[in-house]
Design an enzyme around this catalytic site. Structure first.
Site, PDB file in Angstrom:
ATOM      1  N   SER A   1      -3.683 -19.617  22.818  1.00  0.00           N
ATOM      2  CA  SER A   1      -4.031 -18.193  22.803  1.00  0.00           C
ATOM      3  C   SER A   1      -5.365 -17.929  23.484  1.00  0.00           C
ATOM      4  O   SER A   1      -5.739 -16.785  23.684  1.00  0.00           O
ATOM      5  CB  SER A   1      -4.064 -17.689  21.364  1.00  0.00           C
TER       6      SER A   1
ATOM      7  N   HIS B   1       2.138 -17.715  26.640  1.00  0.00           N
ATOM      8  CA  HIS B   1       1.531 -17.205  25.412  1.00  0.00           C
ATOM      9  C   HIS B   1       2.459 -16.196  24.747  1.00  0.00           C
ATOM     10  O   HIS B   1       2.617 -15.074  25.229  1.00  0.00           O
ATOM     11  CB  HIS B   1       0.170 -16.578  25.753  1.00  0.00           C
TER      12      HIS B   1
ATOM     13  N   GLU C   1       2.702 -13.713  27.822  1.00  0.00           N
ATOM     14  CA  GLU C   1       1.623 -13.691  28.808  1.00  0.00           C
ATOM     15  C   GLU C   1       1.718 -15.028  29.559  1.00  0.00           C
ATOM     16  O   GLU C   1       1.698 -16.093  28.930  1.00  0.00           O
ATOM     17  CB  GLU C   1       0.294 -13.585  28.032  1.00  0.00           C
TER      18      GLU C   1
ATOM     19  N   ASN D   1      -5.989 -11.481  24.038  1.00  0.00           N
ATOM     20  CA  ASN D   1      -6.993 -11.759  23.009  1.00  0.00           C
ATOM     21  C   ASN D   1      -8.402 -11.333  23.412  1.00  0.00           C
ATOM     22  O   ASN D   1      -9.247 -11.091  22.553  1.00  0.00           O
ATOM     23  CB  ASN D   1      -6.943 -13.224  22.601  1.00  0.00           C
TER      24      ASN D   1
HETATM   25  N1  3HC Z   1      10.714 -13.341  12.306  1.00  0.00           N
HETATM   26  C1  3HC Z   1      11.804 -12.697  12.788  1.00  0.00           C
HETATM   27  N2  3HC Z   1      11.969 -11.364  12.662  1.00  0.00           N
HETATM   28  C2  3HC Z   1      11.000 -10.679  12.016  1.00  0.00           C
HETATM   29  C3  3HC Z   1       9.845 -11.285  11.490  1.00  0.00           C
HETATM   30  C4  3HC Z   1       9.721 -12.685  11.664  1.00  0.00           C
HETATM   31  N3  3HC Z   1       8.668 -13.374  11.229  1.00  0.00           N
HETATM   32  N4  3HC Z   1       9.069 -10.330  10.907  1.00  0.00           N
HETATM   33  C5  3HC Z   1       9.703  -9.159  11.063  1.00  0.00           C
HETATM   34  N5  3HC Z   1      10.866  -9.357  11.725  1.00  0.00           N
HETATM   35  C6  3HC Z   1      11.850  -8.350  12.114  1.00  0.00           C
HETATM   36  C7  3HC Z   1      12.533  -7.782  10.891  1.00  0.00           C
HETATM   37  O1  3HC Z   1      13.656  -8.593  10.542  1.00  0.00           O
HETATM   38  C8  3HC Z   1      12.950  -6.422  11.378  1.00  0.00           C
HETATM   39  O2  3HC Z   1      14.108  -6.533  12.192  1.00  0.00           O
HETATM   40  P1  3HC Z   1      15.160  -5.311  12.301  1.00  0.00           P
HETATM   41  O3  3HC Z   1      14.443  -4.185  12.973  1.00  0.00           O
HETATM   42  O4  3HC Z   1      16.249  -5.899  13.130  1.00  0.00           O
HETATM   43  O5  3HC Z   1      15.548  -4.990  10.890  1.00  0.00           O
HETATM   44  C9  3HC Z   1      11.802  -6.026  12.328  1.00  0.00           C
HETATM   45  O6  3HC Z   1      11.143  -7.244  12.681  1.00  0.00           O
HETATM   46  C10 3HC Z   1      10.794  -5.114  11.668  1.00  0.00           C
HETATM   47  O7  3HC Z   1      10.354  -5.749  10.481  1.00  0.00           O
HETATM   48  P2  3HC Z   1      10.086  -5.007   9.111  1.00  0.00           P
HETATM   49  O8  3HC Z   1      11.014  -3.829   9.003  1.00  0.00           O
HETATM   50  O9  3HC Z   1      10.109  -6.013   8.023  1.00  0.00           O
HETATM   51  O10 3HC Z   1       8.578  -4.542   9.168  1.00  0.00           O
HETATM   52  P3  3HC Z   1       7.805  -3.611  10.178  1.00  0.00           P
HETATM   53  O11 3HC Z   1       8.643  -2.534  10.752  1.00  0.00           O
HETATM   54  O12 3HC Z   1       6.601  -3.269   9.417  1.00  0.00           O
HETATM   55  O13 3HC Z   1       7.429  -4.591  11.384  1.00  0.00           O
HETATM   56  C11 3HC Z   1       6.048  -6.161  12.454  1.00  0.00           C
HETATM   57  C12 3HC Z   1       6.765  -5.800  11.168  1.00  0.00           C
HETATM   58  C13 3HC Z   1       7.079  -6.416  13.552  1.00  0.00           C
HETATM   59  C14 3HC Z   1       5.277  -7.437  12.183  1.00  0.00           C
HETATM   60  C15 3HC Z   1       5.122  -4.966  12.877  1.00  0.00           C
HETATM   61  O14 3HC Z   1       4.273  -4.630  11.825  1.00  0.00           O
HETATM   62  C16 3HC Z   1       4.279  -5.262  14.086  1.00  0.00           C
HETATM   63  O15 3HC Z   1       4.710  -5.165  15.216  1.00  0.00           O
HETATM   64  N6  3HC Z   1       2.979  -5.637  13.835  1.00  0.00           N
HETATM   65  C17 3HC Z   1       2.053  -5.962  14.909  1.00  0.00           C
HETATM   66  C18 3HC Z   1       2.330  -7.381  15.352  1.00  0.00           C
HETATM   67  C19 3HC Z   1       1.387  -7.832  16.452  1.00  0.00           C
HETATM   68  O16 3HC Z   1       0.534  -7.093  16.930  1.00  0.00           O
HETATM   69  N7  3HC Z   1       1.558  -9.077  16.857  1.00  0.00           N
HETATM   70  C20 3HC Z   1       0.704  -9.673  17.844  1.00  0.00           C
HETATM   71  C21 3HC Z   1      -0.356 -10.456  17.155  1.00  0.00           C
HETATM   72  S1  3HC Z   1      -1.463 -11.213  18.315  1.00  0.00           S
HETATM   73  C22 3HC Z   1      -0.709 -12.656  18.706  1.00  0.00           C
HETATM   74  O17 3HC Z   1       0.307 -13.049  18.201  1.00  0.00           O
HETATM   75  C23 3HC Z   1      -1.420 -13.476  19.743  1.00  0.00           C
HETATM   76  C24 3HC Z   1      -2.100 -14.651  19.137  1.00  0.00           C
HETATM   77  O18 3HC Z   1      -2.654 -15.404  20.208  1.00  0.00           O
HETATM   78  C25 3HC Z   1      -3.183 -14.298  18.160  1.00  0.00           C
END
Ligand code: 3HC
Length: 287
Positions: free
Chosen positions: A121, A143, A155, A193
């Site tokens: 990352s 990424h 990415e 990031n």
């Molecule tokens: N694995 C697989 N599917 C998942 C999951 C997981 N761990 N978590 C959630 N889902 C799926 C659910 O099954 C659901 O699917 P559906 O629409 O088909 O029913 C869908 O995602 C939405 O989940 P929820 O309804 O439970 O919950 P939310 O609508 O609140 O969404 C979230 C959850 C997708 C995590 C949303 O809150 C989100 O997009 N958050 C921001 C995530 C983000 O910014 N990620 C990037 C982080 S930075 C990074 O990763 C880089 C690193 O280098 C730090």
């Protein structure tokens, strides 16, 4: 013309690695999940089983499709056992020494045209590639974002030695996994990031200074900026230790004090409150 990726080895069965392996298998690739920890492999297997069941329940896959995808996944402790891999994606801990040791071994183990990708990352691809010696042209950053099956972006970062062919094959692979690849250059934290972490850090400062409560900071960003989750909850979700480590890479590499982790973040990490994975970070969680 090089062969398309059909078999992918994912080294590291943590949150990111298990998500990458799941997504690959869902998209028709054979995926081998590798980790030295049997407990971690069990956890990944449990996550995969649960996700396939959910996909069937939500009618996003038939039971037969889920069964076929599950049978494309296998698990093991040693990547050297997979001799026919077209691509290896390293998703081990965010530590340059660990990654370089792995890439040294990848270069000795895998076939001459195996793509050597890292899900780092923030660590320099050029630096990681030095460990691959003559194979540096096949080293690339891929990424992914958490949760991998949901987030559309990959990415794609080329190091100084990465060849055009490696880039082209990686773009094809990302698309085959249902993702949208977007290129970024090899600077600390790349784009995602470099932009996200200072935002998260600033949310910690606002919280520490009492500008608003943690809940209210998040609510303001969710309702006012349409974030899917507030920056403090997102930090818990990513892992506070991961956020801290990425910021330290940004701070060291870019030499700007604005990247130094906020004292509140450092204190939480020191106390072992790492976010969702320890059930406690900025917020508390139940399993
Ligand atoms: N694995 C697989 N599917 C998942 C999951 C997981 N761990 N978590 C959630 N889902 C799926 C659910 O099954 C659901 O699917 P559906 O629409 O088909 O029913 C869908 O995602 C939405 O989940 P929820 O309804 O439970 O919950 P939310 O609508 O609140 O969404 C979230 C959850 C997708 C995590 C949303 O809150 C989100 O997009 N958050 C921001 C995530 C983000 O910014 N990620 C990037 C982080 S930075 C990074 O990763 C880089 C690193 O280098 C730090």
């Amino acid at each position: 013309m090089s062969r398309p990726v059909k078999t992918i080895v994912v080294v590291g069965a943590g949150t990111m690695g298990s998500g990458i392996a799941l997504t690959a298998a869902q998209c028709g690739l054979r995926a081998v999940q590798v980790d030295v920890s049997a407990a971690q492999l069990d956890k990944a297997r449990g996550y995969h089983t649960k996700q396939f069941a959910r996909l069937v329940e939500k009618q996003k896959m038939t039971a037969d499709e889920a069964h076929a995808a599950a049978s494309r996944l296998s698990y093991g402790a040693d990547f050297a056992a997979v001799t026919d891999a077209d691509c290896v994606v390293e998703a081990a801990s965010e530590n340059p020494d660990v990654k370089k040791k792995l890439f040294r071994a990848f270069a000795e183990t895998f076939a001459a045209d195996t793509l050597l990708a890292t899900n780092t990352s923030s660590i320099s691809i050029t630096d990681i590639a030095t460990a691959a010696g003559a194979r540096a042209s096949q080293v690339i950053g891929m990424h992914f974002f958490n949760p991998v099956p949901v987030m559309k972006l990959v990415e794609v970062i080329r190091g100084l030695a990465t060849s055009d062919e490696t880039v082209a094959r990686t773009l094809d692979l990302a698309r085959a996994m249902g993702k949208t690849p977007v290129p970024a250059n090899d600077r600390a934290g790349f784009v995602s990031n470099r932009v996200l972490m200072p935002l998260i850090n600033e949310a910690f400062y606002a919280c520490m200074e009492g500008v608003a409560t943690a809940e209210d900071i998040d609510q303001i960003m969710v309702l006012g900026c349409n974030f899917p989750m507030g920056p403090l909850r997102l930090a818990d979700f990513i892992g506070l230790d991961v956020c801290h480590d990425i910021m330290m890479v940004l701070y060291r590499e870019l030499g700007d004090a604005k990247f130094f982790p906020c004292p509140m973040l450092r204190q939480l990490v020191t106390s072992g409150r790492l976010g969702n994975k320890t059930n406690r970070g900025v917020f508390e969680y139940s399993r």
